[in-house]
Design a protein around this motif. Sequence first.
Motif, mmCIF file in Angstrom:
data_model
loop_
_atom_site.group_PDB
_atom_site.id
_atom_site.type_symbol
_atom_site.label_atom_id
_atom_site.label_comp_id
_atom_site.label_asym_id
_atom_site.label_seq_id
_atom_site.Cartn_x
_atom_site.Cartn_y
_atom_site.Cartn_z
ATOM 1 N N THR A 130 46.440 14.620 1.105
ATOM 2 C CA THR A 130 45.037 14.344 0.804
ATOM 3 C C THR A 130 44.381 15.630 0.336
ATOM 4 O O THR A 130 44.225 16.577 1.111
ATOM 5 C CB THR A 130 44.299 13.799 2.040
ATOM 6 N N PHE A 131 44.028 15.664 -0.954
ATOM 7 C CA PHE A 131 43.385 16.838 -1.528
ATOM 8 C C PHE A 131 41.870 16.678 -1.540
ATOM 9 O O PHE A 131 41.352 15.622 -1.894
ATOM 10 C CB PHE A 131 43.845 17.067 -2.976
ATOM 11 N N THR A 132 41.185 17.743 -1.139
ATOM 12 C CA THR A 132 39.753 17.874 -1.422
ATOM 13 C C THR A 132 39.636 18.880 -2.563
ATOM 14 O O THR A 132 40.624 19.506 -2.940
ATOM 15 C CB THR A 132 38.982 18.377 -0.196
ATOM 16 N N GLN A 133 38.436 19.049 -3.096
ATOM 17 C CA GLN A 133 38.278 20.028 -4.163
ATOM 18 C C GLN A 133 38.653 21.426 -3.682
ATOM 19 O O GLN A 133 39.289 22.202 -4.397
ATOM 20 C CB GLN A 133 36.836 20.029 -4.680
ATOM 21 N N ALA A 134 38.281 21.733 -2.438
ATOM 22 C CA ALA A 134 38.574 23.058 -1.890
ATOM 23 C C ALA A 134 40.080 23.261 -1.701
ATOM 24 O O ALA A 134 40.628 24.303 -2.065
ATOM 25 C CB ALA A 134 37.850 23.256 -0.566
ATOM 26 N N SER A 135 40.770 22.257 -1.122
ATOM 27 C CA SER A 135 42.213 22.403 -0.884
ATOM 28 C C SER A 135 42.992 22.374 -2.198
ATOM 29 O O SER A 135 44.019 23.049 -2.338
ATOM 30 C CB SER A 135 42.712 21.309 0.061
ATOM 31 N N TYR A 136 42.495 21.607 -3.178
ATOM 32 C CA TYR A 136 43.135 21.578 -4.496
ATOM 33 C C TYR A 136 43.046 22.958 -5.158
ATOM 34 O O TYR A 136 44.032 23.478 -5.677
ATOM 35 C CB TYR A 136 42.459 20.526 -5.368
ATOM 36 N N ASN A 137 41.852 23.549 -5.114
ATOM 37 C CA ASN A 137 41.675 24.894 -5.681
ATOM 38 C C ASN A 137 42.556 25.910 -4.968
ATOM 39 O O ASN A 137 43.130 26.808 -5.579
ATOM 40 C CB ASN A 137 40.206 25.326 -5.591
ATOM 41 N N SER A 138 42.657 25.777 -3.635
ATOM 42 C CA SER A 138 43.484 26.691 -2.847
ATOM 43 C C SER A 138 44.958 26.544 -3.216
ATOM 44 O O SER A 138 45.700 27.527 -3.281
ATOM 45 C CB SER A 138 43.280 26.413 -1.352
ATOM 46 N N ILE A 244 48.880 17.370 -11.525
ATOM 47 C CA ILE A 244 48.308 16.891 -10.269
ATOM 48 C C ILE A 244 46.779 16.884 -10.372
ATOM 49 O O ILE A 244 46.188 17.599 -11.178
ATOM 50 C CB ILE A 244 48.763 17.754 -9.063
ATOM 51 N N SER A 245 46.159 16.057 -9.553
ATOM 52 C CA SER A 245 44.699 15.938 -9.523
ATOM 53 C C SER A 245 44.274 15.673 -8.090
ATOM 54 O O SER A 245 45.102 15.622 -7.161
ATOM 55 C CB SER A 245 44.239 14.804 -10.438
ATOM 56 N N LEU A 246 42.979 15.477 -7.889
ATOM 57 C CA LEU A 246 42.487 15.180 -6.541
ATOM 58 C C LEU A 246 43.022 13.840 -6.027
ATOM 59 O O LEU A 246 43.065 13.611 -4.815
ATOM 60 C CB LEU A 246 40.952 15.159 -6.533
ATOM 61 N N LYS A 247 43.437 12.984 -6.946
ATOM 62 C CA LYS A 247 43.944 11.660 -6.554
ATOM 63 C C LYS A 247 45.441 11.682 -6.236
ATOM 64 O O LYS A 247 45.984 10.683 -5.763
ATOM 65 C CB LYS A 247 43.665 10.653 -7.663
ATOM 66 N N THR A 248 46.099 12.779 -6.512
ATOM 67 C CA THR A 248 47.548 12.880 -6.268
ATOM 68 C C THR A 248 47.855 12.721 -4.783
ATOM 69 O O THR A 248 47.221 13.344 -3.931
ATOM 70 C CB THR A 248 48.082 14.227 -6.775
ATOM 71 N N LYS A 249 48.844 11.899 -4.475
ATOM 72 C CA LYS A 249 49.238 11.665 -3.080
ATOM 73 C C LYS A 249 50.597 12.267 -2.753
ATOM 74 O O LYS A 249 50.837 12.731 -1.640
ATOM 75 C CB LYS A 249 49.259 10.156 -2.783
ATOM 76 N N ASN A 250 51.509 12.219 -3.720
ATOM 77 C CA ASN A 250 52.858 12.724 -3.492
ATOM 78 C C ASN A 250 53.142 13.835 -4.495
ATOM 79 O O ASN A 250 53.055 13.616 -5.713
ATOM 80 C CB ASN A 250 53.887 11.600 -3.633
ATOM 81 N N VAL A 251 53.482 15.020 -3.998
ATOM 82 C CA VAL A 251 53.645 16.188 -4.847
ATOM 83 C C VAL A 251 55.117 16.595 -4.890
ATOM 84 O O VAL A 251 55.740 16.823 -3.846
ATOM 85 C CB VAL A 251 52.809 17.376 -4.327
ATOM 86 N N PHE A 252 55.649 16.667 -6.119
ATOM 87 C CA PHE A 252 57.007 17.156 -6.326
ATOM 88 C C PHE A 252 56.910 18.626 -6.724
ATOM 89 O O PHE A 252 56.212 18.975 -7.682
ATOM 90 C CB PHE A 252 57.712 16.348 -7.426
ATOM 91 N N ILE A 253 57.581 19.489 -5.969
ATOM 92 C CA ILE A 253 57.517 20.938 -6.198
ATOM 93 C C ILE A 253 58.891 21.425 -6.631
ATOM 94 O O ILE A 253 59.884 21.174 -5.943
ATOM 95 C CB ILE A 253 57.089 21.680 -4.921
ATOM 96 N N GLU A 254 58.940 22.085 -7.789
ATOM 97 C CA GLU A 254 60.199 22.675 -8.246
ATOM 98 C C GLU A 254 59.981 24.151 -8.570
ATOM 99 O O GLU A 254 58.923 24.538 -9.052
ATOM 100 C CB GLU A 254 60.747 21.916 -9.469
ATOM 101 N N CYS A 255 60.980 24.953 -8.253
ATOM 102 C CA CYS A 255 60.936 26.383 -8.550
ATOM 103 C C CYS A 255 62.220 26.755 -9.285
ATOM 104 O O CYS A 255 63.318 26.546 -8.749
ATOM 105 C CB CYS A 255 60.831 27.216 -7.273
#
Length: 589
Positions: A130-138, A244-255
Amino acid sequence: MPTIGVKRDLLFEALGKTYTDDEFQELCFAFGLELDEVTTEKQMLTKEQGDVAAAANASEEIIYRIDIPANRYDLLCLEGLVTGLLVFQGKLKPPKFQFVEPVKRQVLKIDPSTVQIRPYAVAAVLRNVTFTQASYNSFIDLQDKLHQNICRKRTLVAIGTHDLDTLQGPFSYEALTPEQIKFKPLNQTKEMTGAELMNFYATHAQLKQYLPIIRDSPVYPVIYDANRVVLSLPPIINGDHSKISLKTKNVFIECTATDRTKAKVVLDTIVCLFSEHCAQKFTVEPCDVVQPDGNVLSYPELEVREERISVKRANAYIGIDEPAEKLADMLTRMYLEAKVDGDSLVVKIPPTRHDVIHACDIYEDVAIAYGYNNIKKSLPAFMQIAKQFPLNKLTEQLREQVAQAGFTEALTFTLCSRDDIGRKLNKNIEDLPAVHIGNPKTLEFQVVRTTLLPGLLKTLVANRKMPLPLKLFEISDVVVADKNTEVGARNERRVCAVNCNKTAGFEVVHGLLDRVMQLLSVPWKTANMTKGYYLQAAEDPSYFPGRCANVMYDNVVIGKIGVLHPTVLQAFELTTPCSVVEFTIEPFV
């Protein structure tokens, strides 16, 4: 040392307590951090860009800029900082990170072709975020901080984060020619090939610095999903399809990486810090990464390892005498859970503390938790014989003598603007052996000074309301570009003095030069002498015509003396004449 900016109100809300600036500064110091600045977004924009109009609509919400140790990747965002401080204060137990096994794991297959450019890749999934604007920016800021820090500006590791619900696994990591790659880059409206993308971003303020990493390679790395949708072109940019956006629920992270260890550290850091935003806190979904040889590795590792340290040795190294139980409590407050085992401590190193690689790192955390100011000072148990560095010793001696000659010492910035050493001194910046700062943050700090003069003239401007005469001096280093040195530049210790009065007073700085040479036992050179100093007429655009001379020592130019040109005075907003002497003192050491 990286600096993070966090909004004060959000920070205090997360900490569950409101602090004064001084109280929070004390808390940071006790935790081994430093509150660098209390500012606002508007003030930062005005300072960095010098444009008041551009900052007019910026927020005036208070921001704390905090210096973070370069190896504490877990503190580079609000989430990590808050967790660390709460654990340090004993208000929160160190979180335990767990895997959540899905029905079917996401798979990332590495093609053998990637060996040519970026051979390693790791991946993970954060579910029900669950992203808020603050957590998304972070979340975005953390990636940027990691890219600049451990990722070494994306040369070692490049991070890609994607909305998993817009993609279809399994994923493939390949290396293709630029013409074979075609996709719509992040926040763009048309598709581009790899070659077109390089040209398009060649002038981009942020991304142009990353293009040389892969631009000259015959193949570019690219990540596809099962439908051949491009996720990213590392280390340059992600695709627009999976942003990703504020509506994103599942995040795939690749490095993707050239250093597998660094990639694992980066992945562990991201998933640990932001798993607190998952519906089931501190949980991570692992991914299978198929290696070019067919082996399957699971990431992230989230390894918790144990280290054993001696209680006696910890006390001895720090200079304290505390029982084992108290040392264990101190370490637990530093995010390192510890328990007593006889005369030793068994310390658990969590996946967030990749900076702990040796027992000495644990001893350091004990010292921080104890409080450096609480450690009693004591004399060493053995003798030390040392001496002052000769150049610094001469500098200290001259500072005292020049001050006694009636001059006031100034200490000015080593960095300055290009105009300060170029246009304002009637010189072309391109002709100067200056060391330029890459991507400077402010207009005030663009180059390393090649002369001490601009700093003293700025000091005169700031004190122009003081009664005349104003006599200032500084003995410090300048930096000169030099291809013959190992690093392409060298420091040079100089003395510079300025006399500002109703008349230029050339005799004042000439007298100071004579006094310094007298102290250095350097005689005025005459016709029958082989050694000594003398003045040689010279022309310099910074000085009044016919009122400038080179300071010569052993027939070598070591500096200049003269009356400043009126246009130089005007450029620095001075209205009274000034005479200057500046020369290097290194030949006299």
